[in-house]
Design an enzyme around this catalytic site. Structure first.
Site, short mmCIF file in Angstrom:
data_model
loop_
_atom_site.label_atom_id
_atom_site.label_comp_id
_atom_site.label_asym_id
_atom_site.label_seq_id
_atom_site.Cartn_x
_atom_site.Cartn_y
_atom_site.Cartn_z
N HIS A 548 46.57 45.84 52.23
CA HIS A 548 47.82 46.07 51.48
C HIS A 548 49.00 46.24 52.43
O HIS A 548 49.74 47.22 52.35
CB HIS A 548 47.68 47.31 50.60
CG HIS A 548 46.49 47.28 49.71
ND1 HIS A 548 45.66 48.37 49.53
CD2 HIS A 548 45.97 46.27 48.96
CE1 HIS A 548 44.68 48.04 48.69
NE2 HIS A 548 44.83 46.78 48.34
N HIS A 591 47.05 49.77 45.28
CA HIS A 591 46.84 48.41 45.74
C HIS A 591 48.07 47.61 45.32
O HIS A 591 48.61 47.82 44.24
CB HIS A 591 45.56 47.85 45.14
CG HIS A 591 44.33 48.63 45.51
ND1 HIS A 591 43.09 48.07 45.61
CD2 HIS A 591 44.16 49.95 45.81
CE1 HIS A 591 42.20 48.99 45.95
NE2 HIS A 591 42.83 50.15 46.07
#
Length: 614
Positions: A548, A591
């Site tokens: 991420h 996320h």
């Protein structure tokens, strides 16, 4: 047909040229081309994959990673505080970008951390705005659960916070496992409550993840089939694949630079597009956008000069401020009737689940990581620990270029002030425990024993204090960038990952989950026996990213080391934009897939608004 050749492209004058057909780039292209009078060209280095089992089947999650057809397969530079290891940094390759090879989780950040982005100098980039675009991008498909089970599994979305007409389908998986429930029950025994709706700006506690899977097909829902393919009939949308952009072409207009197009390589030939009417947009992602900027002469003068590149715009924030979630896994052998991913090693179970998938059921229709526990700082450590972490939130505690460049230091200290506040807030997540239904397939995991079943908890820090970099390593545009996550450049991050591992160990030892655990495999017994030092060594030897990355073209004021302004325009230019997660200045406690779509949606409205007022 929007798929075009360079020869066909020569007869088109694009209003917008988008470099990179990834998650944000395709979102932007689809929305801009809603106006039939606006011509949009997307230039993508990878393929249009089309129907592909490795991408489409949820239970195949991870099979595209490190496969060069689907993944750029970048590697970090050696990480000196992680035993000098070179660490894999996957990025999706092809139309759809990392939405084609991510692990399908759909999460949202907290309201306070998004509002903090606005406070960093970005008017209009707040929770209410982001929520609007999150909803615009999605269609929620509700699970077939009783009200009681929805609460037990913390899977009760409030329709007020979700979209019903967006391109990306999101759903819950078809399997509701016993170990999933036992994890939540053990967490509650430790004072960590269930949170059945984490999309409302409060995202801590135990939750079942939404996933980007269309339940009507049991296939991945991602940018290419959701945003691009339904619009292939548009005569004003043009896509050039297997074309590698090497630089942006700039001309001087007064005090600013204007982007007129790009140079690119295709089939061994160097070609150019140099007739863009409105904007050139870079959507290369956090690990490739800085490379394109630097190759175009936009970046930190000493870095560009090192490779013989003329500095056209001196912008020292380019490629700085890299942040990613970092963590390590734990694995236990369990006694369970759940059919974990481990059973697929048995040909009988494999055949069973292949047949079940034809009915959109079973392990292949499921994402094997549905259950999550998000922990605030006070759930990870003592008041003294939290005080120490806050004290570490200063540039002087982090080995980073910002200590030598005043603008970068100014921006970093403003970020750290926000991070100090997040440490204090008991509703802000600082670590994540991801339950994988089986032995998580990682290089350091012991081999699975036939017939045995496992569960894993991956433990990650969500708001790292360390800051890394992405810069060119060569003037050769085909050379990969030098990616330095700079793991544990601030030592508080190492302590936080260890605390997250300790939280996982407490869960394994707390009934009712403890009643299912037969043996802990990871961390290995000798690491646990050596206490905190043993766990610290285990983390250094095995840590990796959660994929991420954000921050390398940060949206902040130029005097704070920013690269783009709140309209996503690169400082020093009149029409060069960045639209991807590299603009996010501060790592989020989620996320990032959903945020990438929202950035593309919001960028489209920013650009449409400028057309309307022109």
């Amino acid at each position: 047909m929007p798929f075009i050749t360079p020869n066909e492209l020569a007869s088109i004058q694009p209003d917008y040229l988008i470099v990179g057909g990834g998650t944000s780039g395709l979102t932007l292209a689809a929305r801009l081309s809603e106006d039939p009078n606006i011509h949009v060209v997307v230039v993508e280095a990878g393929l249009h994959h089309g129907p592909t089992p490795e991408i489409d089947i949820p239970g195949y999650m991870g099979r595209t990673i490190a496969n060069p057809k689907f993944d750029w397969t970048f590697l970090s530079v050696p990480q000196k505080r992680a035993n000098n290891r070179v660490v894999l940094q996957p990025r999706g390759k092809g139309l759809g970008g990392s939405s084609l090879n991510n692990f399908l989780g759909i999460f949202r950040p907290s309201k306070d951390e998004v509002d903090a982005i606005e406070r960093l100098g970005n008017p209009g980039w707040n929770w209410d705005s982001l929520l609007y675009y999150l909803k615009k991008s999605e269609t929620l498909q509700l699970p077939n659960l009783t009200p009681d089970d929805a609460l037990k599994y913390a899977a009760k979305p409030d329709l007020v916070y979700h979209g019903t007409e967006g391109p990306i389908k999101q759903s819950f998986g078809p399997i509701w496992a016993d170990l999933h429930l036992k994890l939540f029950e053990s967490a509650e025994a430790l004072g960590i409550p269930r949170n059945p709706e984490t999309g409302n700006g409060k995202n801590d506690g135990c939750m079942t993840s939404l996933v980007s899977v269309d339940v009507t097909t049991a296939k991945r829902s991602y940018a290419a089939p959701a945003y691009l393919e339904p619009n292939l009939h548009r005569k004003n949308l043009h896509v050039l694949t297997e074309a590698y952009v090497t630089k942006v072409l700039l001309e001087s207009v007064g005090d600013l630079k204007r982007a007129i197009g790009v140079e690119y390589l295709k089939d061994g030939k160097q070609l150019r597009i140099n007739n863009v009417k409105r904007d050139v947009v870079i959507s290369g992602g956090t690990l490739q956008t800085p490379q394109i900027l630097e190759l175009s002469g936009i970046g930190n003068r000493p870095i560009l000069s090192k490779f013989g590149i003329e500095t056209i715009i001196d912008l020292p924030g380019v490629g700085e401020n890299l942040q990613d979630h970092v963590g390590v896994s734990t694995i236990a052998e369990v006694d369970t009737n759940d059919e974990t991913m481990d059973v697929l090693a048995d040909p009988v179970f494999l055949k069973k689940h292949e047949e079940l998938y034809q009915s959109k059921k079973g392990l292949f229709a499921s994402v094997p990581a549905p259950a999550f526990v998000f922990l605030s700082a006070d759930a990870l450590g003592s008041l003294e620990d939290v005080r120490s972490w806050k004290e570490h939130a200063h540039a002087k505690s982090t080995e980073v270029l910002a200590n030598a460049v005043p603008s970068l230091k100014s921006g970093l200290e403003k970020q750290y002030k926000i991070q100090q506040q997040l440490f204090d807030d008991k509703n802000q997540s600082q670590a994540e425990l991801l339950q994988f239904a089986g032995r998580q397939p990682l290089p350091y995991a012991p081999p699975a024993e036939p017939g045995k079943r496992y569960t894993s908890l991956f433990c990650a820090v969500l708001h790292p204090l360390s800051r890394g970099t992405v810069h060119i390593a060569s003037a050769d545009p085909l050379a990969p960038p030098a990616i330095d996550p700079n793991y544990f450049a601030n030592e508080a991050d190492l302590v936080l990952v260890v605390r997250a591992v300790q939280a996982a160990l407490r869960l394994y030892n707390t009934p009712p989950l403890a009643d299912r655990v037969k043996k802990l495999l990871l961390p290995p017994p000798d690491a646990i026996a050596r206490g905190e030092q043993g766990l610290t060594d285990y983390v250094r030897e095995n840590c990796g990213p959660v994929y991420h990355p954000v921050g390398t073209a940060a949206m902040m004021p130029r005097e704070d080391g920013g690269v783009v302004d709140p309209t996503l325009k690169v400082y020093g230019t009149s029409n060069l934009r960045v639209v991807d997660c590299s603009i996010v200045p501060l790592e989020l406690s989620c996320h990032t897939q959903s945020v990438a779509y929202a950035i593309g949606e919001k960028a489209a409205d920013i650009l449409k608004g400028e057309v309307a007022t022109a």
